[in-house]
Design a protein around this motif. Structure first.
Motif, short mmCIF file in Angstrom:
data_model
loop_
_atom_site.label_atom_id
_atom_site.label_comp_id
_atom_site.label_asym_id
_atom_site.label_seq_id
_atom_site.Cartn_x
_atom_site.Cartn_y
_atom_site.Cartn_z
N ARG A 1 44.60 78.03 50.17
CA ARG A 1 44.40 77.26 51.41
C ARG A 1 45.47 77.62 52.42
O ARG A 1 46.66 77.71 52.08
CB ARG A 1 44.47 75.77 51.09
N MET B 1 49.03 74.38 57.38
CA MET B 1 48.79 73.79 58.70
C MET B 1 49.60 74.57 59.75
O MET B 1 50.67 75.09 59.45
CB MET B 1 49.20 72.32 58.71
N GLU C 1 48.99 59.53 59.49
CA GLU C 1 47.70 60.09 59.05
C GLU C 1 46.55 59.22 59.53
O GLU C 1 45.56 59.71 60.09
CB GLU C 1 47.66 60.21 57.53
N ARG D 1 43.60 60.12 62.53
CA ARG D 1 42.18 60.04 62.24
C ARG D 1 41.47 59.03 63.14
O ARG D 1 40.29 59.20 63.48
CB ARG D 1 41.95 59.63 60.78
N LEU E 1 43.05 68.66 68.06
CA LEU E 1 42.08 68.56 66.96
C LEU E 1 40.74 68.02 67.47
O LEU E 1 40.71 67.15 68.35
CB LEU E 1 42.61 67.63 65.86
N ASP F 1 37.84 68.65 62.59
CA ASP F 1 38.99 69.44 62.15
C ASP F 1 39.78 68.75 61.05
O ASP F 1 39.77 67.52 60.92
CB ASP F 1 39.92 69.75 63.32
N ARG F 2 40.48 69.56 60.29
CA ARG F 2 41.33 69.06 59.21
C ARG F 2 42.54 68.32 59.78
O ARG F 2 43.20 68.81 60.69
CB ARG F 2 41.78 70.26 58.37
N ASP G 1 47.56 65.20 56.08
CA ASP G 1 47.68 63.93 55.35
C ASP G 1 49.14 63.51 55.25
O ASP G 1 50.05 64.24 55.63
CB ASP G 1 47.02 64.02 53.97
N THR H 1 51.55 65.83 53.38
CA THR H 1 51.86 67.05 54.13
C THR H 1 52.90 66.76 55.21
O THR H 1 53.84 67.54 55.40
CB THR H 1 50.58 67.61 54.78
#
Length: 347
Positions: A56, A59, A82, A86, A97, A101-102, A105, A108
């Motif tokens: 993966r 970021m 986080e 969102r 974003l 998009d990712r 979290d 991270t």
């Protein structure tokens, strides 16, 4: 519920613009790409050291840095940042974003901040932005103001004997075989008293220029360290003014000698002594000095009120240092936007 289309999202963003979304202003004022080299040196291994290009992808470095800035601007925990990214369109737009998009979290965010803390690079990022401020015309002007503010942390419930052992730099009896307990104990934070009240945590020592109320230098320590002990980290010679303002805690013969050696002029408050109170003239002089020195309180007030407080939730001085540095950096970003509104063409 109807599915949101492209134009619906565009209309939502237009509504945010009509309400003058402050993050749009900050995003436009900050040269984010200038931070990338420092960030990628900390967060990404050189290609030669990577075992495989598979896996993966990490970021984006600037996106994660902007996430940390958001956390500092609104004093959010990692779980909350986080959730808010969102949940809030303004945060998503600030990070660049889309809805699909990712999102970074909480773990991270913690890992990226911890990497910065371990590398000690927050101060380097702070200095990079200070260079940008100078290029924009906001050089340090009018003299320097020194002060410190207590940064609270969640209180540890230790016994008196445990606290005494921690102050000696030793591990309290019974903690050696309890790693889970030790990981939750902040052995770097200290107690101090201010205005008769006890406080537990760290201190944010700052040098603020008189003209722009920007933080030019900072130093962090445990809360028990006396304000005057941070002076060597704070004083600078690049300010256009030679005056130095500070409260009476900084007053000493040693301090006056340091200022003379640097060809700086002391405006530090005088303090009375037992059996020798201040004269009317000295009290009047202190009041005059306070009209300038109070400007540093505006900085701490902005961090405590406009930026949702200064509570640090991490454990240990190293991580607290990263949080305090990011708070000062985020304040300067926010302050730059205010200065540009007041005077778009600084001189």
């Amino acid at each position: 519920m109807a599915q949101m289309g492209f134009f619906d999202l565009s209309d939502r963003y237009a509504s945010l613009d009509a309400k003058k979304d402050p993050l749009v202003e900050i995003d436009a004022a900050v040269p984010w790409e200038e931070f990338r080299p420092v960030l990628e040196r900390v967060w990404r291994k050189p290609d030669a050291e990577r075992k495989s290009p598979a896996g993966r992808k990490p970021m984006d470095a600037v996106l994660m840095f902007k996430t940390l800035v958001l956390s500092a601007l609104y004093n959010l925990s990692d779980d909350q940042i986080e959730y808010q990214v969102r949940d809030r369109l303004s945060f998503m737009r600030f990070l660049g974003l889309g809805l699909a998009d990712r999102v970074p979290d909480a773990k991270t965010v913690w890992l990226y901040r911890d990497a910065l803390a371990q590398a000690g690079q927050v101060e380097a990022l702070f200095k990079l932005f200070d260079g940008h401020l100078e290029r924009q015309g906001y050089i340090a002007r009018g003299g320097q103001i020194l002060d410190a503010s207590i940064v609270p942390v969640p209180r540890n419930h230790n016994t008196r004997d445990e606290n005494a052992t921690i102050k000696k730099g030793e591990v309290p009896e019974g903690w050696e075989n309890k790693p889970a307990k030790r990981s939750q104990k902040d052995v770097d934070a200290r107690w101090t008293k201010k205005h008769g009240k006890s406080h537990y945590g760290y201190k944010n020592h700052v040098n603020v220029d008189r003209k722009h109320k920007l933080v030019r230098r900072y130093h962090d320590s445990d809360a028990a360290q006396h304000d005057s002990q941070a002076v060597d980290y704070l004083l600078m010679r690049g300010n256009t003014g030679s005056g130095v303002w500070a409260d009476a805690a900084y007053r000493s013969e040693e301090m006056e000698g340091k200022l003379r050696a640097l060809e700086l002029k002391s405006h530090i408050h005088r303090k009375g002594k037992r059996g020798k109170p201040l004269t009317k003239q000295a009290k009047s002089s202190n009041r005059t000095k306070s009209t300038v020195r109070v400007r540093v309180e505006h900085v701490f007030g902005a961090q405590a009120n406009d930026m949702a407080g200064t509570l640090v939730r991490t454990i240990g001085l190293g991580r607290a240092r990263a949080k305090i540095g990011m708070k000062n950096l985020a304040y300067n970003m926010r302050r730059l936007c205010q200065l540009r509104r007041i005077n778009p063409c600084p001189v």
